[in-house]
Design an enzyme around this catalytic site. Structure first.
Site, PDB file in Angstrom:
ATOM      1  CG  ASP A   8       6.175   8.636   2.486  1.00 49.68           C
ATOM      2  OD1 ASP A   8       6.429   8.155   1.398  1.00 49.68           O
ATOM      3  OD2 ASP A   8       5.800   7.154   3.323  1.00 49.68           O
ATOM      4  CG  ASP A  10       2.274   4.303  -1.422  1.00 45.72           C
ATOM      5  OD1 ASP A  10       1.652   3.416  -2.397  1.00 45.72           O
ATOM      6  OD2 ASP A  10       3.330   5.462  -2.489  1.00 45.72           O
TER       7      ASP A  10
END
Length: 272
Positions: A8, A10
């Site tokens: 991922d 953020d």
């Protein structure tokens, strides 16, 4: 040893200032030297991610739009999934009792109904920018996903309204505390990672993944080694209590974990 590593962006690879740290970039290069394939699994748009990869000369597959698109190293579309036009039409045109802003995504970019300069702070690397339009005039058959951004409690109330209207015809998830997304039915990062792993000839047991929000839940829960960030949403930790929790993204915890794993693969991990 994992053969595919999924990240991922953020709250995971990116620090709170939305930058990739030098230690993180160095560790990603070490993974490639060990012949471990990389993929970035993010809610961000593929146009933005391709710019970021080019800026840092990173070679990676892309899972973007929270699983709505999967792209090869060369930019070829390996998988695509859009919202059912009937669902998009409801979300775009029904009146919702919310103060949240609406954001619509498709292959052409990011569209919203008003200027919100603060939302651009998360896009410092790429300069990726929304286009201000009348979102209700966007054709329903040209919608990949729809996001609502605002206060978390307001979004929870909105989620109840959306569930009542859509039932089980779409997938709702929090990609951040302040972002609720309406995605195609069955669409999530875990499903997209399975498509990619099959394409590469890997099993999900040969994948490792890192994430921090509820849109990472299926991905983290389906791989051989799933790692949750110390700054993760509490709901995610509660949903996956069997997974290890590492450090905070501000300390480049993914880099610390992977450095330990690469150098001492048979020893327990100690947070930084």
């Amino acid at each position: 040893m994992a053969r595919l590593a999924a990240f991922d962006m953020d709250g995971t690879l990116l620090m709170p200032n939305h930058h990739l740290g030098d230690e993180t970039l160095s560790t990603l290069a070490r993974l490639r030297e060990r012949d471990i394939t990389l993929t970035f699994a993010t809610g961000r748009h593929v146009l933005e991610m391709q710019h970021i990869l080019g800026s840092f000369s990173l070679e990676a597959f892309l899972i973007t739009g929270n699983g709505t698109r999967v792209h090869s190293l060369e930019g070829e579309v390996l998988h695509r999934q859009d919202l059912d036009p009937a669902i998009a039409d409801i979300v775009l045109h029904q009146a919702w009792d919310t103060q949240a802003s609406m954001h619509v995504f498709n292959d052409n970019g990011w569209f919203t109904g008003q200027e919100i300069p603060a939302m651009l702070h998360a896009h410092v690397y790429s300069g990726f920018h929304y286009q201000v339009v009348d979102v209700k005039r966007i054709p329903a058959h040209q919608v990949t996903k729809i996001c609502f951004c605002g206060d978390h409690d307001d979004l929870i109330r909105l989620g109840i309204q959306l569930n009542d209207a859509l039932g089980e015809r779409a997938n709702l998830c929090f990609s951040a505390v302040d972002c609720l997304e309406v995605l195609p039915l069955g669409c999530n990062k875990g499903a997209a990672l399975k498509v990619l792993s099959n394409h590469l000839g890997f099993t999900m047991a040969e994948c490792m993944a890192f994430g921090d929000a509820m849109n990472d839940r299926e991905m983290l829960g389906s791989v051989g080694r799933g790692l949750i960030m110390g700054n993760a949403m509490p709901q995610l930790i509660a949903e996956l209590p069997h997974l290890s929790v590492i450090g905070h993204c501000r300390n480049q915890a993914v880099s610390h974990y992977l450095t330990h794993w690469l150098d001492n693969p048979h020893l327990p991990y100690s947070p930084e």
